[in-house]
Write an enzyme that holds these catalytic residues in place. Structure first.
Site, PDB file in Angstrom:
ATOM      1  N   LYS A 158      -5.772  -5.057  52.295  1.00 49.02           N
ATOM      2  CA  LYS A 158      -4.530  -4.332  52.557  1.00 49.02           C
ATOM      3  C   LYS A 158      -4.305  -3.257  51.503  1.00 49.02           C
ATOM      4  O   LYS A 158      -3.928  -2.119  51.819  1.00 49.02           O
ATOM      5  CB  LYS A 158      -3.345  -5.289  52.569  1.00 49.02           C
ATOM      6  CG  LYS A 158      -2.001  -4.591  52.808  1.00 49.02           C
ATOM      7  CD  LYS A 158      -0.832  -5.369  52.271  1.00 49.02           C
ATOM      8  CE  LYS A 158      -0.790  -5.313  50.754  1.00 49.02           C
ATOM      9  NZ  LYS A 158       0.412  -5.952  50.183  1.00 49.02           N
TER      10      LYS A 158
ATOM     11  N   GLU B 295      -0.599 -12.101  42.859  1.00 47.59           N
ATOM     12  CA  GLU B 295      -0.478 -12.488  44.266  1.00 47.59           C
ATOM     13  C   GLU B 295      -1.210 -13.782  44.566  1.00 47.59           C
ATOM     14  O   GLU B 295      -0.997 -14.397  45.621  1.00 47.59           O
ATOM     15  CB  GLU B 295      -0.989 -11.369  45.184  1.00 47.59           C
ATOM     16  CG  GLU B 295      -2.463 -11.064  45.064  1.00 47.59           C
ATOM     17  CD  GLU B 295      -2.757  -9.898  44.156  1.00 47.59           C
ATOM     18  OE1 GLU B 295      -3.639  -9.095  44.503  1.00 47.59           O
ATOM     19  OE2 GLU B 295      -2.108  -9.783  43.099  1.00 47.59           O
TER      20      GLU B 295
END
EC number: 2.5.1.19
Length: 438
Positions: free
Chosen positions: A28, A314
């Site tokens: 992403k 993350e």
């Protein structure tokens, strides 16, 4: 702005050690940076194997709202930048940090007003740093907004120059300004004044992608990035697999004593997800990078860890889930800033793990995780794809874990549930579990 319909999901338990090869879709972070740079280039670019997820659909639609042409044919997208960007409706940011922080500096190049909105949960995500930076650069922000929704009025070509920000809450503020800086009249001279910036590899990724397109970036001085004004060359690119999205699959090998291979793992990468190799080794797993990809083999025990995840924050939810199953107390440090991510991830992990019988305590910059015998229950995801991934990992070894909503994985990996089920079904077939049930 609409929010996806919730989808409860009983996380399947692993009936046997996981044995699988899992193809992970594109990054992403790389996809959305490639889209932005292609939109600002001097000619068309082709992006191959870009991630098709909610976050990247929102980015494509945001760029289209500014007059960028994007055509999609299978795994190839052709991006045609316009001669002049234009305003055309409200930009929907959803819950995507890259959209809400990368697109406003581009919208400043529009000669007119552009409105931004998103999911209600996005209203709590920090935007004050970016909006204050744009104000320093001469861009008008309606009603001195500090979060979504807001409207800004561009000047066609901001002057640019020196801008001082505190990016300690998100590296995306630096990346967003970097991506558009070459299009400003004087370029941009970004200076960070504050606590250390998290996720520095993401800024390094941004800088590398700019340089690959001929943009001059001077990052020789700590906490300062100078982008010279000039053209952005078009560039055809192929996107790497999303290494952070590989985390739950590799963790599945570690917690079940199985083996998982992720093909096409790059030998050199700027993705923070590459930290998984060292993290899983510290948990006691065997990790090998070969031509076949990255393979993780779980051993008979999960060791406790003491990790600073500032550069790969993350990964925190999945790492916390694994730590909750380890042999003794683990510490995760350097991630206080993730309180401002899709949700307050530290508070969410503390509450959800404790609700299943765990013993987790927040610290100023992370979590202390004391493993305990955990039991079945609901796992709330808070519209956060990383929380959903953590719940799936726990569900492999704890009976009857039910995620209140798995639709949030669409943010970065719509295929997650299908890939997860395929991984488990293949493992059961190889072990003979499926035949034994019949």
């Amino acid at each position: 702005m609409s929010t996806p319909q919730q989808q409860p999901w009983p996380a399947p338990i692993a009936q046997a050690p996981v044995e699988a090869t899992v193809l992970i879709p594109g990054s992403k972070s790389e996809t959305n940076r490639a889209l932005v740079l292609a939109a600002l280039a001097t000619g068309p670019s082709v992006i191959t194997d870009g991630l098709d997820s909610r976050d990247t659909r929102l980015m494509r639609d945001a760029l289209r709202a500014l007059g960028v042409g994007i055509t999609e044919a299978g795994n190839q997208w052709t991006v045609q930048p316009p001669s002049t960007l234009s305003a055309g409706g409200t930009v929907d940011c959803g819950l995507a940090g890259t959209v809400m922080r990368f697109v406003p500096p581009i919208a400043a190049l529009v000669n007119g007003s552009v409105s931004f909105d998103g999911d209600e949960q996005a209203y709590a995500r920090p935007m004050d740093v970016m909006l204050a930076a744009l104000d320093q650069l001469g861009v008008t922000v309606e009603d001195q907004a500090t979060s979504l929704p807001f409207t800004l009025t561009g000047t066609g070509r901001p002057a640019g120059g020196v801008v001082t920000i505190d990016a300690s809450s998100s590296s995306q503020f630096v990346s967003g300004l970097l991506l558009a800086g070459a299009k400003y009249a004087e370029g941009i001279d970004i200076r960070h004044d504050g606590e250390p910036i998290p996720s520095l590899p993401h800024i390094e990724m941004t800088v590398a992608m700019l340089r690959a397109r001929g943009v001059q970036v001077d990052d020789s001085e700590p906490d300062r990035w100078v982008v010279a004004p000039g053209p952005i060359r078009p560039l055809d690119v192929s996107i790497e697999p999303d290494l952070s999205n590989a985390a739950p699959f590799l963790a599945a090998a570690a917690v079940t004593g199985g083996t998982v291979t992720i093909p096409h793992w790059p030998t050199r990468t700027l993705q923070p997800g590459d930290h998984l190799r060292g993290i899983l080794e510290q948990f006691g797993a065997e990790v090998r990078l070969t031509e076949a990809g990255l393979t993780v083999h779980g051993t008979d025990q999960l060791h406790h860890v003491d990790l600073d995840l500032r550069e790969a924050s993350e990964l925190t939810p999945v790492v916390a889930a694994v730590a909750a199953l380890a042999n003794t107390t683990s510490h995760i440090r350097g991630v206080g800033h993730i309180r401002g991510h899709e949700t307050d991830r530290l508070a969410a992990l503390e509450f959800e793990l404790n609700s299943l019988g765990g013993h987790v305590v927040q610290t100023d910059d992370g979590l202390t995780i004391h493993p305990r015998l955990m039991y079945s229950g609901e796992w709330r995801t808070y519209a956060d794809h990383r929380l959903a991934q953590a719940g799936a990992v726990l569900g492999l070894v704890i009976d009857d874990i039910v995620l209140d909503d798995v639709s949030c994985v669409d943010k970065t990996m719509p295929e997650f549930v299908t890939l997860w089920q395929q991984m488990l079904a293949g493992s059961e077939r190889r072990s003979g579990v499926a035949e034994a049930r019949e």
